[in-house]
Design a protein around this motif. Sequence first.
Motif, mmCIF file in Angstrom:
data_model
loop_
_atom_site.group_PDB
_atom_site.id
_atom_site.type_symbol
_atom_site.label_atom_id
_atom_site.label_comp_id
_atom_site.label_asym_id
_atom_site.label_seq_id
_atom_site.Cartn_x
_atom_site.Cartn_y
_atom_site.Cartn_z
ATOM 1 N N ILE A 180 13.839 -3.087 -3.778
ATOM 2 C CA ILE A 180 13.735 -4.504 -3.416
ATOM 3 C C ILE A 180 12.273 -4.949 -3.447
ATOM 4 O O ILE A 180 11.411 -4.334 -2.831
ATOM 5 N N HIS A 181 12.006 -6.033 -4.176
ATOM 6 C CA HIS A 181 10.710 -6.696 -4.151
ATOM 7 C C HIS A 181 10.878 -8.053 -3.476
ATOM 8 O O HIS A 181 11.673 -8.884 -3.937
ATOM 9 N N LEU A 182 10.160 -8.280 -2.401
ATOM 10 C CA LEU A 182 10.158 -9.579 -1.738
ATOM 11 C C LEU A 182 9.035 -10.413 -2.334
ATOM 12 O O LEU A 182 7.862 -10.085 -2.165
ATOM 13 N N ILE A 209 6.307 -8.891 10.315
ATOM 14 C CA ILE A 209 7.542 -8.720 9.558
ATOM 15 C C ILE A 209 7.283 -8.034 8.224
ATOM 16 O O ILE A 209 8.029 -7.131 7.806
ATOM 17 N N LEU A 210 6.214 -8.451 7.536
ATOM 18 C CA LEU A 210 5.888 -7.824 6.255
ATOM 19 C C LEU A 210 5.564 -6.337 6.438
ATOM 20 O O LEU A 210 5.952 -5.504 5.613
ATOM 21 N N GLN A 211 4.870 -6.036 7.499
ATOM 22 C CA GLN A 211 4.541 -4.637 7.768
ATOM 23 C C GLN A 211 5.815 -3.827 8.020
ATOM 24 O O GLN A 211 5.969 -2.704 7.529
ATOM 25 N N GLN A 212 6.758 -4.419 8.735
ATOM 26 C CA GLN A 212 8.032 -3.738 8.988
ATOM 27 C C GLN A 212 8.821 -3.546 7.696
ATOM 28 O O GLN A 212 9.460 -2.507 7.495
ATOM 29 N N CYS A 213 8.772 -4.533 6.818
ATOM 30 C CA CYS A 213 9.444 -4.409 5.519
ATOM 31 C C CYS A 213 8.844 -3.254 4.710
ATOM 32 O O CYS A 213 9.575 -2.480 4.080
ATOM 33 N N ARG A 214 7.531 -3.139 4.736
ATOM 34 C CA ARG A 214 6.861 -2.050 4.012
ATOM 35 C C ARG A 214 7.172 -0.704 4.659
ATOM 36 O O ARG A 214 7.323 0.316 3.963
ATOM 37 N N GLU A 215 7.284 -0.680 5.983
ATOM 38 C CA GLU A 215 7.645 0.567 6.663
ATOM 39 C C GLU A 215 9.043 1.017 6.268
ATOM 40 O O GLU A 215 9.338 2.220 6.272
ATOM 41 N N HIS A 216 9.890 0.062 5.903
ATOM 42 C CA HIS A 216 11.226 0.388 5.404
ATOM 43 C C HIS A 216 11.225 0.587 3.888
ATOM 44 O O HIS A 216 12.288 0.678 3.272
ATOM 45 N N GLU A 217 10.028 0.610 3.286
ATOM 46 C CA GLU A 217 9.814 0.939 1.876
ATOM 47 C C GLU A 217 10.151 -0.190 0.897
ATOM 48 O O GLU A 217 10.275 0.048 -0.301
ATOM 49 N N MET A 218 10.291 -1.420 1.407
ATOM 50 C CA MET A 218 10.423 -2.551 0.490
ATOM 51 C C MET A 218 9.050 -2.902 -0.086
ATOM 52 O O MET A 218 8.016 -2.641 0.534
ATOM 53 N N GLN A 219 9.046 -3.502 -1.280
ATOM 54 C CA GLN A 219 7.806 -3.897 -1.926
ATOM 55 C C GLN A 219 7.522 -5.381 -1.659
ATOM 56 O O GLN A 219 8.446 -6.188 -1.555
ATOM 57 N N ILE A 220 6.241 -5.743 -1.563
ATOM 58 C CA ILE A 220 5.828 -7.120 -1.310
ATOM 59 C C ILE A 220 5.029 -7.617 -2.518
ATOM 60 O O ILE A 220 3.969 -7.066 -2.831
#
Length: 439
Positions: free
Chosen positions: A304-306, A323-334
């Motif tokens: 997933i890329h946000l 929130i972005l940091q949490q997304c990255r901790e779950h291995e999503m890409q920004i």
Amino acid sequence: MKIDPDNNAGPDTKAEAASDNADTTPGEVPVLDPVDGLQVEKLYRAGEIIMRQGEPGECAYFMQSGRVEIVLERPDGSEIEVGRRGPGTLIGEMAIVDDGPRSATVRALEDCRLLEISKADFSRAVSNANPIVGLVTKLILMRYRDILQRSENVREFAGVTTMLEQQERYHAEESRVLDAVRMANEFKVAVVRKELFLEYQPFIEIDTGRIVGFEALMRWNHPKTGRMRPDLFIPMAEDTGLIIEATRWAFREACKTLKRMITQTGDSALFISVNFSAQDFDDPAFLDELLFTLHETGIHPTQIHLEITERLLLRQSEGVKKILQQCREHEMQIAIDDFGTGYSSLSYLHQYPVSTLKIDQSFVRNMTTDKGVLGLVKSILSLSENMGLAIIAEGVETQQHVEMLQTLKCRVAQGYFFARPMPEHEAASLLAGQYTKLP
């Protein structure tokens, strides 16, 4: 939410128009079928009460046609008319601003066609506006209500009603607010009726021509006017807060599509990119909704890329950062969309967990003729290399663009040269054949 150029022709078929024979409630006739309680327009017959003094006010109305009278009911039961309103004017606005009761009774003098503005719609609009605008709006209407209630000679308002109506209609026409309200109401129904759909544009590995992922782009097929331009409805959806529900739907559909593509090809490295707006990040349930959808569809977060804009990061919001940091901790890409078109500060690249920069299509388009733009593209590529960020070039339209990007060692690109946004079945066929226009 990103606004993607949409030059494709609309679908050959359109959704059927709503039935004119829908069930009605007393005092109102829906112009379009109600869907889960939603009605984009209401019709009141001459003589009917539209709103009654003293009752709670859950909505206001823009008048599209007809005329109404506004009357105050005295303690002895008698009435006095304080104004009339016609097309292009607003009625019932006080109650949705200050949560007070209706200050007057509004009765239809002619058959009236009305557009509803709910209290929730207004609250979303105020929350997305400058706080000063919201405060001034509330104060002015609260003071007007006070003057109206304390006036000993209420007939003084009747003397200026024609002038007020003319001014109100003029301002409504100038701001095109009536069109905006109509579109917002229709968009609510569109989400429920599944008039929204997604198209997919591939990301191409330049050296090999291999498809590495897709960007999901939101589209709207209006039942009467056909395919709507994204640059018209997406800003409206963002300004009204309606984008939150639409984005949830888009993310869920994109994940389902990606799952089908992975099953078809066996390529677990494929990723899907979905655009998110500032309003999405203001939703307290944002992260939980993402994680639930990933679990439900069986998609790994790394796929997933946000996609977000620079403007979102430049809000300097601690909530967004968390929130972005949490997304990255779950291995999503920004991914930062349209990189380079925002403000001059680059400090956010250090403050936020960004993983990908997307070079704006205007830079790609002009780099072949403008040395200054070419230098900027080189700088972005150098910056990404130094910071360990991935790069995607947007708006690639010619062979010359491809060759120059290859020379600059840009690895992944997206644009009409390779493929336009397309329905899922075409994207799946393209993926199956790994077809591109690269030699």
